[in-house]
Design a protein around this motif. Sequence first.
Motif, PDB file in Angstrom:
ATOM      1  N   TYR A   1     -19.736 -24.497 -10.382  1.00 32.28           N
ATOM      2  CA  TYR A   1     -19.694 -24.718  -8.934  1.00 32.28           C
ATOM      3  C   TYR A   1     -20.576 -23.729  -8.172  1.00 32.28           C
ATOM      4  CZ  TYR A   1     -15.871 -21.240  -8.010  1.00 32.28           C
ATOM      5  OH  TYR A   1     -15.088 -20.112  -7.875  1.00 32.28           O
TER       6      TYR A   1
ATOM      7  N   ASN B   1      -9.924 -31.129  -2.272  1.00 34.03           N
ATOM      8  CA  ASN B   1     -11.315 -31.203  -2.691  1.00 34.03           C
ATOM      9  C   ASN B   1     -12.197 -30.725  -1.545  1.00 34.03           C
ATOM     10  OD1 ASN B   1     -10.586 -32.489  -5.143  1.00 34.03           O
ATOM     11  ND2 ASN B   1     -10.578 -34.490  -4.126  1.00 34.03           N
TER      12      ASN B   1
ATOM     13  N   LEU C   1     -13.480 -27.230  -9.504  1.00 38.46           N
ATOM     14  CA  LEU C   1     -13.156 -25.913  -8.958  1.00 38.46           C
ATOM     15  C   LEU C   1     -12.112 -25.164  -9.765  1.00 38.46           C
ATOM     16  CD1 LEU C   1     -12.870 -26.446  -5.082  1.00 38.46           C
ATOM     17  CD2 LEU C   1     -14.641 -25.213  -6.327  1.00 38.46           C
ATOM     18  N   ASP C   2     -11.343 -25.837 -10.584  1.00 34.43           N
ATOM     19  CA  ASP C   2     -10.145 -25.221 -11.146  1.00 34.43           C
ATOM     20  C   ASP C   2     -10.236 -24.976 -12.639  1.00 34.43           C
ATOM     21  OD1 ASP C   2      -9.936 -28.147 -11.426  1.00 34.43           O
ATOM     22  OD2 ASP C   2      -8.022 -27.681 -12.376  1.00 34.43           O
TER      23      ASP C   2
ATOM     24  N   VAL D   1     -14.833 -21.380  -1.201  1.00 34.68           N
ATOM     25  CA  VAL D   1     -15.879 -22.353  -1.509  1.00 34.68           C
ATOM     26  C   VAL D   1     -16.225 -23.175  -0.270  1.00 34.68           C
ATOM     27  CG1 VAL D   1     -16.414 -24.444  -2.826  1.00 34.68           C
ATOM     28  CG2 VAL D   1     -15.385 -22.484  -3.969  1.00 34.68           C
TER      29      VAL D   1
ATOM     30  N   HIS E   1      -8.253 -19.436 -10.358  1.00 36.57           N
ATOM     31  CA  HIS E   1      -8.642 -20.829 -10.172  1.00 36.57           C
ATOM     32  C   HIS E   1      -7.579 -21.827 -10.611  1.00 36.57           C
ATOM     33  CE1 HIS E   1     -12.384 -18.555  -9.990  1.00 36.57           C
ATOM     34  NE2 HIS E   1     -12.819 -19.516  -9.216  1.00 36.57           N
TER      35      HIS E   1
ATOM     36  N   THR F   1      -9.486 -19.875  -3.589  1.00 43.79           N
ATOM     37  CA  THR F   1     -10.785 -20.365  -4.048  1.00 43.79           C
ATOM     38  C   THR F   1     -11.277 -21.515  -3.190  1.00 43.79           C
ATOM     39  OG1 THR F   1     -10.311 -19.677  -6.321  1.00 43.79           O
ATOM     40  CG2 THR F   1     -12.010 -21.357  -6.012  1.00 43.79           C
ATOM     41  N   THR F   2     -10.399 -22.437  -2.854  1.00 40.79           N
ATOM     42  CA  THR F   2     -10.789 -23.591  -2.040  1.00 40.79           C
ATOM     43  C   THR F   2     -11.342 -23.148  -0.694  1.00 40.79           C
ATOM     44  OG1 THR F   2      -9.110 -24.963  -3.106  1.00 40.79           O
ATOM     45  CG2 THR F   2      -9.975 -25.735  -1.003  1.00 40.79           C
TER      46      THR F   2
ATOM     47  N   PHE G   1     -16.646 -30.905  -4.747  1.00 42.04           N
ATOM     48  CA  PHE G   1     -16.043 -29.887  -5.604  1.00 42.04           C
ATOM     49  C   PHE G   1     -14.585 -30.293  -5.809  1.00 42.04           C
ATOM     50  CE2 PHE G   1     -19.534 -28.160  -3.270  1.00 42.04           C
ATOM     51  CZ  PHE G   1     -20.175 -27.271  -4.117  1.00 42.04           C
TER      52      PHE G   1
ATOM     53  N   GLN H   1     -10.745 -30.409  -7.139  1.00 45.67           N
ATOM     54  CA  GLN H   1      -9.631 -29.543  -7.521  1.00 45.67           C
ATOM     55  C   GLN H   1      -8.683 -30.300  -8.452  1.00 45.67           C
ATOM     56  OE1 GLN H   1      -8.299 -26.771  -7.730  1.00 45.67           O
ATOM     57  NE2 GLN H   1      -8.886 -25.361  -6.092  1.00 45.67           N
TER      58      GLN H   1
END
Length: 709
Positions: free
Chosen positions: A302, A255, A282-283, A567, A553, A563-564, A329, A331
């Motif tokens: 997001y 997260n 996020l996913d 972000v 994602h 992506t993590t 955010f 996950q």
Amino acid sequence: MATTRGGSGPDPGSRGLLLLLSFSVILAGLCRGNSVERKIYIPLNRTAPCVRLLNATHQIGCQSSISGDTGVLHVVEREEDLQWVLTDGPNPPYMVLLEGKLFNRAVMEKLKGRTSRIAGLAVTLAKPNSTSSFSPSVQCPNDGFGIYSNSYGSEFAHCKQTLWNELGNGLAYEDFSFPIFLLEDENETKVIKQCYQDHNLAQNGSAPRFPLCAMQLFSHMHAVISTATCMRRSFIQSTFSINPEIVCDPLSDYNVWSMLKPINTSGALEPDDRVVVAATRLDSRSFFWNVAPGAESAVASYVTQLAAAEALHKASDVATLPRNVMFVFFQGETFDYIGSSRMVYDMENGKFPVRLENIDSFVELGQVALRTSLDLWMHTDPMSQKNESVKNQVEDLLVTLEKSGAGVPEVVLRRQNQSQALPPSSLQRFLRARNISGVVLADHSGSFHNRYYQSIYDTAENINVTYPERQSPEEDLNFVTDTAKALANVATVLARALYELAGGTNFSDSIQADPQTVTRLLYGFLVRANNSWFQSILRQDLRSYLDDGPLQHYIAVTSPTNTTYVVQYALANLTGKVTNLTREQCQDPSKVPNESKALYDYSWVQGPLNSNKTERLPRCVRSTVRLARALSPAFELSQWGSTEYSTWAESRWKDIQARIFLVASKELEFITLTVGFGILIFSLIVTYCINAKADVLFVAPREPGAVSY
């Protein structure tokens, strides 16, 4: 005088053989011939497989046999073409090349019912139109892991009142015994169809003649039955084997979270410290592994929250606000709320600096990009509001949101019927642990507007992110789309609401989200990750995480995912501060006065290009952005059969591969085998006879005699 010469010199035949072998080795090194395999097979390099996932009770997904599955290729462009595959075709099993528009539950049920004639499936990408829809998810996402159950809010359990994903066909949660691949490259699809047309089309109603075009798919999965079974096998292997073979891994990632005002992460907040939580996910996922564009189901929300965080941090009096704001955010929310359930677990067990009792209110962004009008709906939980105190707090929360939206005419906040349940949301996991005032903002009042929820078609086009033709990538990056403007308005409402919820009174109307930030984020996540802005905000060693296409994602098992990371660094650059620290000081700020790693995170990023556009100007960014583990508590507790926490795991595999080639008839293969076997037997007989008569056939040369003088 007499002398004697004797002895054996090198055999001329041996010397000649040695020279021949040496010449052959040199010749082989100089000649770079094509391998036999490359002459036989055409590999398909841009494919995405359907893989096996498991939870506490069962397995879903697809797999091939251990040596791969092979079948004669047949193109299915209309549903009538299935007749050849299912009954009429004389050369089963068939490998079906299925047009994307036919990839639906009805067709898949027919194929699944005739597995003896189906070797596998290759699906082409379709071009969605304004009336089409495709969602392989279930109609009631995350059922059983939210707040509603048969014992609590039974009237809302199992989506009795509202099927949130009404268009869901559930294909992604079925188990298929044959491999299914997505063909992502149109050129490869054309090659396959050409091979089919050249070799497999029936002539004058008769069966096609050999050789036929065939396809082979490899996607054998190691795990079977359930998460409990595969984790137990992996545990036994790890305990007793020197070289353990792990068969599955839990879905996990991190997260991303940050605070408006820095807190000491090495300790915990005081009980009277109040925090407003702004959350989103996020996913996403689709039927195929790591193909999860998630434009409406994740990205739009997001991105909106990132823009709201930037706008709120620009307020001049945030340091003096009586309450703090935490941006989260999550996950893994697609898979039974992995991220949010882990954060709640850590809060309950003192493993996170913020406790559940510190939460003052909770504002979550759901799907927000497909508003059919100006309306933005506020969803609340009817069960927790049976408590009068919570009901009053929720009312205050809704009033604050409505007040914040009044200054943004492009967004009209609407209250939802109090007798309607919450949509699938992270807030549900927090409400399972504690009654708090919370709201979910979404573009839908009932079922999702998203016709491609958790599918391969939930792309930029689905949320109307388009660009003028003949623009350069840099121009596209900075082109403010209508969708970006709409999401910036939602971000403005959110930022102003958070400001007031945190106790701010002076500068609410001056808080404004930047459409330029939103449009850059949308372009980077949905169109082209490898762009100049993303490059400037990342560390140099993370450049490889940026692809020329969109980011995916899917939570996966290797973390943090692309992506993590992006972000995390986008949030740090949007909300943090550029410092004058050197690279060494940035990597170890403990030696610098007035800097603290307990309060801040420090990142040495590539920075923007200089005025000459020749090199970058690296810099140190200080922010409150952190990562927190998003691994289900079920795996922390070794409760692999848990019904309280997510138990999703992904099977391991050895090889993922797809290729086409020409296959001969069974009769020719049998004749070839028979002839080869006959030649082998004949060779053995000849070898035996020669060996038996070797003393006659091969006379040894006489030793040279002594010579006297």
